[in-house]
Each structure stands twice: as structure tokens, then as C-alpha cells.
Write a protein that holds these residues in place. Structure first.
Motif, PDB file in Angstrom:
ATOM      1  N   THR A  25       2.144   2.052  -3.519  1.00 52.00           N
ATOM      2  CA  THR A  25       1.097   2.649  -4.350  1.00 52.00           C
ATOM      3  C   THR A  25       0.880   4.112  -3.993  1.00 52.00           C
ATOM      4  O   THR A  25       0.782   4.980  -4.872  1.00 52.00           O
ATOM      5  CB  THR A  25      -0.227   1.886  -4.174  1.00 52.00           C
ATOM      6  N   GLY A  26       0.819   4.402  -2.698  1.00 52.64           N
ATOM      7  CA  GLY A  26       0.610   5.779  -2.247  1.00 52.64           C
ATOM      8  C   GLY A  26       1.745   6.703  -2.650  1.00 52.64           C
ATOM      9  O   GLY A  26       1.509   7.832  -3.120  1.00 52.64           O
TER      10      GLY A  26
ATOM     11  N   GLN B 204       1.568   7.374  -6.523  1.00 55.91           N
ATOM     12  CA  GLN B 204       0.507   8.291  -6.916  1.00 55.91           C
ATOM     13  C   GLN B 204       0.839   9.730  -6.538  1.00 55.91           C
ATOM     14  O   GLN B 204       0.557  10.662  -7.302  1.00 55.91           O
ATOM     15  CB  GLN B 204      -0.820   7.864  -6.278  1.00 55.91           C
ATOM     16  N   ASN B 205       1.432   9.921  -5.386  1.00 55.81           N
ATOM     17  CA  ASN B 205       1.814  11.264  -4.959  1.00 55.81           C
ATOM     18  C   ASN B 205       2.928  11.842  -5.825  1.00 55.81           C
ATOM     19  O   ASN B 205       2.891  13.024  -6.179  1.00 55.81           O
ATOM     20  CB  ASN B 205       2.240  11.252  -3.493  1.00 55.81           C
TER      21      ASN B 205
ATOM     22  N   LEU C 216       0.827  -1.207   0.000  1.00 56.73           N
ATOM     23  CA  LEU C 216       0.000   0.000   0.000  1.00 56.73           C
ATOM     24  C   LEU C 216       0.863   1.260   0.000  1.00 56.73           C
ATOM     25  O   LEU C 216       0.533   2.251  -0.666  1.00 56.73           O
ATOM     26  CB  LEU C 216      -0.924   0.000   1.221  1.00 56.73           C
TER      27      LEU C 216
END
Length: 215
Positions: free
Chosen positions: A99-100, A103-104, A96
Motif C-alpha cells: 500500500t505504501g 501511494q508513493n 502494508l
């Protein structure tokens, strides 16, 4: 021991961080774009219908759906075989978190994808999300299963298979021209740092728990 940890920190965090900062500087200033385009053009002569299908398959393995399915499979194996809830939690945090972070970073840099794509991909390009997912997934799988594999050949096979998956998924994104090579390099560096930080914190917490049990 502390000396060894210091060198690991330099090798797996400081150097990748310096590499990512340098890569990002050249990307944001457009200075790496000519090299990116030249490398993309080098791949064109090897294009074929078969290779495109092959690369599309491996590229798909790095997308959200397959990564989620594979993650659940690996999580089930880890829990059923070893009953290690802390390892399951580490796996989830790494996945997770990757992924975070991706995206940021995409939102911050907003780099457009290459214009001539073999397959159509939307969204921003830098760094590669598929590559980050692959590095995080197979990197943490290697770390967790390594701890439970006692044979040398078993560990060597684990490293080889994980390295192949990461490398092919990363290259597939360049072959399909949905990412520039610098997107892939940045993804390797960021994911490597994230894995190092996550695993280091995990091992620190486990050591503290072990010390408390001994008291």
C-alpha cells in the motif's frame, strides 16, 4: 545453491525492475498511450450489463475495505492453524508495504485515469492500487499456505485460485476503464518485486535463527 539464488534474483527482481523502468519511461513520455487506448477499445465489444456487474464485484474485492477484511481472515487462519507469529508479521509487512509503495508511486507519477470510465474512480492511475493489493495479498497467501500444504493437488489448487483472483481483479480494472493496461502491467511488476524482496529477507532471517538454535 548460490547459483540458484542468483538466477532467482535475476528472474524475480532484475527483469521485473527493468520492465517497470521501461514501462514507466514510455508512460511518462506518453509513448504507450496510443497502445493503451487501443487495448481499451478492444475490450468495449464484450461489455454487457452482466459482465459489468461481475467485473465490478471483483474490482471491489481489490479495494481497501474488502482487502482489510480478507487480510484479517487469512491472518486469523494462519495464526489459529499454525501459531506462526513470524508468518503473521510477514503478512502484515507485505500488505502494508504494498500500500505504501503504491501511494508513493502514484504521488510521484500523477498519471490521470482514462476519461471514459464505466464506474467513477478518483485519484491517480499509475500503477493500479487494486492490482498491487491483489498480487500482494494472494501472492503472500500462496507462499504461506504452500509451506503447510503437503499434497501436490492442494498446492496446484492454491496456485490456480490465487492466479484467477489476481488475473480477474487486474482485468476488471481495464474492463471498467478506470486504469490503462500499462497501469496493470506496472502493478504486477512492482508487486512481484516487493514480494520477492520480502520473502527473501524473511527466509534469510529464518535460516539465521535456525542456525543459531543449532549452535
Amino acid at each position: 545453491m548460490k547459483h540458484k539464488l542468483w538466477w532467482m534474483f535475476i528472474l524475480f527482481f532484475i527483469l521485473p525492475l527493468a520492465g517497470f523502468i521501461t514501462t514507466t519511461y514510455f508512460v511518462t513520455n506518453g509513448e504507450v498511450l496510443p497502445l493503451d487506448k487501443a487495448l481499451l477499445n478492444l475490450v468495449k465489444p464484450i461489455e454487457s450489463a452482466f459482465l459489468t456487474k461481475f467485473m465490478s464485484f471483483f474490482s471491489h474485492l481489490g479495494s481497501t475495505g474488502p482487502v482489510v477484511v480478507l487480510s484479517f481472515i487469512f491472518l486469523a487462519i494462519i495464526y489459529v492453524l499454525y501459531r506462526k507469529k513470524d508468518e503473521v508479521l510477514l503478512f502484515v509487512i507485505v500488505s502494508l508495504g504494498s500500500t505504501g509503495i503504491n501511494q508513493n508511486l502514484k504521488f510521484v507519477f500523477k498519471r490521470e485515469r482514462p476519461f471514459e470510465q464505466i464506474v467513477v474512480e478518483n485519484g491517480f492511475s499509475y500503477p493500479s492500487g487494486h492490482t498491487m493489493a491483489a498480487v500482494s495479498l494472494y501472492g503472500i497467501v500462496t507462499f504461506l499456505f504452500w509451506r503447510h500444504i503437503s499434497t501436490v493437488w492442494g498446492r496446484i489448487l492454491l496456485i490456480i485460485l490465487s492466479s484467477i483472483m489476481i488475473s480477474v481483479i487486474g482485468f476488471s480494472r481495464i474492463y471498467l476503464r478506470v486504469h490503462y493496461p500499462s497501469d496493470i502491467v506496472a502493478a504486477f511488476l512492482v508487486s512481484g518485486m516487493w514480494l520477492f524482496v520480502s520473502i527473501s529477507i524473511y527466509q534469510y532471517v529464518m535460516e539465521k535463527r535456525y542456525e543459531k538454535r543449532r549452535i
